[in-house]
Design a protein around this motif. Structure first.
Motif, PDB file in Angstrom:
ATOM      1  N   ASN A  28       0.813  -1.240   0.000  1.00 57.94           N
ATOM      2  CA  ASN A  28       0.000   0.000   0.000  1.00 57.94           C
ATOM      3  C   ASN A  28       0.834   1.271   0.000  1.00 57.94           C
ATOM      4  OD1 ASN A  28      -2.095  -1.821   0.199  1.00 57.94           O
ATOM      5  ND2 ASN A  28      -2.581  -1.337   2.314  1.00 57.94           N
ATOM      6  N   PRO A  29       1.566   1.634  -1.052  1.00 56.12           N
ATOM      7  CA  PRO A  29       1.596   0.971  -2.362  1.00 56.12           C
ATOM      8  C   PRO A  29       2.642  -0.143  -2.423  1.00 56.12           C
ATOM      9  CG  PRO A  29       2.830   3.020  -2.438  1.00 56.12           C
ATOM     10  CD  PRO A  29       2.262   2.932  -1.056  1.00 56.12           C
ATOM     11  N   GLN A  30       2.474  -1.028  -3.403  1.00 54.46           N
ATOM     12  CA  GLN A  30       3.395  -2.149  -3.583  1.00 54.46           C
ATOM     13  C   GLN A  30       4.780  -1.649  -4.026  1.00 54.46           C
ATOM     14  OE1 GLN A  30       2.661  -5.345  -2.945  1.00 54.46           O
ATOM     15  NE2 GLN A  30       0.492  -4.994  -2.502  1.00 54.46           N
ATOM     16  N   ILE A  31       5.795  -2.464  -3.754  1.00 52.33           N
ATOM     17  CA  ILE A  31       7.161  -2.105  -4.155  1.00 52.33           C
ATOM     18  C   ILE A  31       7.290  -2.151  -5.677  1.00 52.33           C
ATOM     19  CG2 ILE A  31       9.588  -2.772  -4.059  1.00 52.33           C
ATOM     20  CD1 ILE A  31       9.148  -3.898  -1.325  1.00 52.33           C
ATOM     21  N   ASP A  32       7.898  -1.118  -6.214  1.00 45.28           N
ATOM     22  CA  ASP A  32       8.233  -1.059  -7.636  1.00 45.28           C
ATOM     23  C   ASP A  32       9.738  -1.365  -7.750  1.00 45.28           C
ATOM     24  OD1 ASP A  32       8.895  -0.391 -10.232  1.00 45.28           O
ATOM     25  OD2 ASP A  32       7.626   1.400 -10.291  1.00 45.28           O
ATOM     26  N   TYR A  33      10.067  -2.614  -8.078  1.00 46.38           N
ATOM     27  CA  TYR A  33      11.471  -3.031  -8.082  1.00 46.38           C
ATOM     28  C   TYR A  33      12.260  -2.363  -9.210  1.00 46.38           C
ATOM     29  CZ  TYR A  33      10.151  -6.452  -4.585  1.00 46.38           C
ATOM     30  OH  TYR A  33       9.690  -7.031  -3.423  1.00 46.38           O
ATOM     31  N   ASP A  34      11.605  -2.092 -10.326  1.00 43.63           N
ATOM     32  CA  ASP A  34      12.278  -1.350 -11.394  1.00 43.63           C
ATOM     33  C   ASP A  34      12.671   0.044 -10.906  1.00 43.63           C
ATOM     34  OD1 ASP A  34      12.617  -3.079 -13.449  1.00 43.63           O
ATOM     35  OD2 ASP A  34      11.165  -2.161 -14.813  1.00 43.63           O
ATOM     36  N   ARG A  35      11.792   0.667 -10.129  1.00 43.27           N
ATOM     37  CA  ARG A  35      12.074   2.009  -9.618  1.00 43.27           C
ATOM     38  C   ARG A  35      13.231   1.972  -8.625  1.00 43.27           C
ATOM     39  NH1 ARG A  35      11.544   6.737 -11.663  1.00 43.27           N
ATOM     40  NH2 ARG A  35       9.732   5.826 -12.650  1.00 43.27           N
ATOM     41  N   ILE A  36      13.329   0.912  -7.839  1.00 44.60           N
ATOM     42  CA  ILE A  36      14.488   0.766  -6.940  1.00 44.60           C
ATOM     43  C   ILE A  36      15.765   0.723  -7.771  1.00 44.60           C
ATOM     44  CG2 ILE A  36      15.707  -0.829  -5.394  1.00 44.60           C
ATOM     45  CD1 ILE A  36      13.076  -1.523  -4.105  1.00 44.60           C
ATOM     46  N   ASN A  37      15.765  -0.095  -8.822  1.00 43.65           N
ATOM     47  CA  ASN A  37      16.950  -0.190  -9.677  1.00 43.65           C
ATOM     48  C   ASN A  37      17.268   1.135 -10.354  1.00 43.65           C
ATOM     49  OD1 ASN A  37      18.001  -2.888  -9.515  1.00 43.65           O
ATOM     50  ND2 ASN A  37      16.100  -3.594 -10.459  1.00 43.65           N
ATOM     51  N   PHE A  38      16.227   1.849 -10.753  1.00 42.48           N
ATOM     52  CA  PHE A  38      16.410   3.147 -11.384  1.00 42.48           C
ATOM     53  C   PHE A  38      17.082   4.129 -10.422  1.00 42.48           C
ATOM     54  CE2 PHE A  38      14.957   7.413 -12.361  1.00 42.48           C
ATOM     55  CZ  PHE A  38      15.165   7.512 -13.715  1.00 42.48           C
ATOM     56  N   LEU A  39      16.641   4.152  -9.174  1.00 43.10           N
ATOM     57  CA  LEU A  39      17.220   5.067  -8.183  1.00 43.10           C
ATOM     58  C   LEU A  39      18.630   4.636  -7.767  1.00 43.10           C
ATOM     59  CD1 LEU A  39      14.027   5.802  -6.058  1.00 43.10           C
ATOM     60  CD2 LEU A  39      15.219   7.382  -7.569  1.00 43.10           C
ATOM     61  N   LEU A  40      18.889   3.324  -7.771  1.00 45.16           N
ATOM     62  CA  LEU A  40      20.257   2.852  -7.530  1.00 45.16           C
ATOM     63  C   LEU A  40      21.185   3.360  -8.637  1.00 45.16           C
ATOM     64  CD1 LEU A  40      19.607  -0.876  -6.513  1.00 45.16           C
ATOM     65  CD2 LEU A  40      20.465   0.934  -5.015  1.00 45.16           C
ATOM     66  N   LEU A  41      20.726   3.264  -9.878  1.00 44.95           N
ATOM     67  CA  LEU A  41      21.507   3.754 -11.014  1.00 44.95           C
ATOM     68  C   LEU A  41      21.809   5.247 -10.847  1.00 44.95           C
ATOM     69  CD1 LEU A  41      22.340   2.630 -13.985  1.00 44.95           C
ATOM     70  CD2 LEU A  41      20.429   4.029 -14.740  1.00 44.95           C
ATOM     71  N   THR A  42      20.794   5.998 -10.424  1.00 41.41           N
ATOM     72  CA  THR A  42      20.953   7.436 -10.222  1.00 41.41           C
ATOM     73  C   THR A  42      21.972   7.723  -9.128  1.00 41.41           C
ATOM     74  OG1 THR A  42      18.663   7.806 -10.917  1.00 41.41           O
ATOM     75  CG2 THR A  42      19.727   9.566  -9.663  1.00 41.41           C
ATOM     76  N   ALA A  43      21.897   6.982  -8.029  1.00 45.18           N
ATOM     77  CA  ALA A  43      22.847   7.178  -6.926  1.00 45.18           C
ATOM     78  C   ALA A  43      24.271   6.907  -7.382  1.00 45.18           C
ATOM     79  CB  ALA A  43      22.479   6.267  -5.747  1.00 45.18           C
ATOM     80  N   PHE A  44      24.485   5.795  -8.079  1.00 47.79           N
ATOM     81  CA  PHE A  44      25.835   5.463  -8.552  1.00 47.79           C
ATOM     82  C   PHE A  44      26.339   6.522  -9.534  1.00 47.79           C
ATOM     83  CE2 PHE A  44      24.553   0.834  -7.743  1.00 47.79           C
ATOM     84  CZ  PHE A  44      25.178   0.797  -6.509  1.00 47.79           C
TER      85      PHE A  44
END
Length: 295
Positions: free
Chosen positions: A85-101
């Motif tokens: 509520n809301p469900q995890i968006d795993y693609d969005r996690i990967n996207f933000l990891l890419l941004t951090a790196f």
């Protein structure tokens, strides 16, 4: 004229609020800094030299600079999602990891609302996030409601500058309110109809944490564009698990269709997460469209 050093914690309509030894000074830019008239010339997070008449005269070299929000010298990007509520968006996690790196910021992943889960559901999420261990990204399963593992997050980021990002409705304000007591952020309920958070955060704030260091909220951070990655080699460098996997047959290997690819072999052997590899392929295709458009 004596100068003292401080950190810019806020910027409002040409005024810069600089914290120096537990006091906050309202400052203006002096001379050449002011003439630059560039939104990046002095930003929140900058270490600055301030004169006796509250003028910023020098900005120290930055170790990094995030673009949205515009903030410098960040130690951690805390990527927060909700378990439900809301469900995890795993693609969005990967996207933000890419941004951090890309911006040279150490990421951490926080999953809130674990009190909503059964033991089985909790194990499923832990399994899906196992890849974080392989890329040296800490992750925390917490509940702001039940105060579960909040002190572990606090201990990890104390004394550092941490930007917290993620979609609305995942409890960022609740976590920030636990970590600091100077500013009370409003917390929002989830829309039952849309199953997504109401947009309750308005401004980026750099707030002093009780344990030392600063926390910065980031409205809209989860909707930013792909970073300005210039080529395939730069993209590959943003996937830490791709390094040290041996040489591919071809020097210019895309890690997609080529035979003798060490990355594809590592995926087949479950050394590299298949989900992470699929995210790499998807990102490469998106970037190719961008590169072809501007060629």
């Amino acid at each position: 004229m004596n100068k003292i050093q401080g950190v810019v914690i806020n910027k409002i309509q040409g005024f810069y609020y600089v914290e120096i030894e537990n006091q906050v000074l309202e400052c203006k830019l002096r001379g050449v800094l002011k003439k630059k008239n560039n939104k990046y010339n002095c930003v929140v997070g900058d270490i600055v030299e301030v004169s006796e008449d509250n003028a910023i005269e020098e900005i120290k070299e930055r170790k990094n600079l995030l673009i949205r929000p515009i903030v410098s010298n960040v130690d951690y990007l805390a990527i927060q999602f909700a378990a439900k509520n809301p469900q995890i968006d795993y693609d969005r996690i990967n996207f933000l990891l890419l941004t951090a790196f890309y911006f040279n910021v150490k990421p951490i992943v926080i999953v809130n609302k674990i009190d909503y889960l059964t033991a089985e559901e909790l194990e499923v999420i832990k399994e899906k996030l196992l890849f974080l261990k392989n890329i040296d990204v800490p992750f925390f399963m917490i509940s702001c409601q039940e105060k579960i593992r909040l002190t572990e997050v606090e201990e990890y980021i104390k004394g550092k500058i941490t930007v917290i990002g993620g979609p609305s409705g995942v409890g960022k304000s609740s976590l920030i309110n636990f970590l600091q007591s100077e500013v009370k952020l409003k917390t929002g309920e989830i829309s039952e109809r849309l199953r997504r958070g109401k947009h309750t955060t308005r401004d980026s704030n750099m707030m002093k944490m009780k344990s030392g260091g600063y926390i910065i909220d980031t409205p809209g951070f989860s909707s930013i564009d792909l970073p300005d990655i210039k080529n395939r080699e730069e993209l590959i460098d943003l996937f830490p698990e791709f390094s040290g996997k041996g040489a591919c047959k071809f020097l210019d290997c895309n890690h997609i269709h080529e035979p003798g690819c060490s990355i594809k072999k590592s995926v087949e052997e479950n050394i590299i997460s298949e989900e992470r590899y699929n995210f790499y392929k998807k990102t490469l295709e998106l970037l190719k469209e961008r590169w072809n458009k501007y060629d």
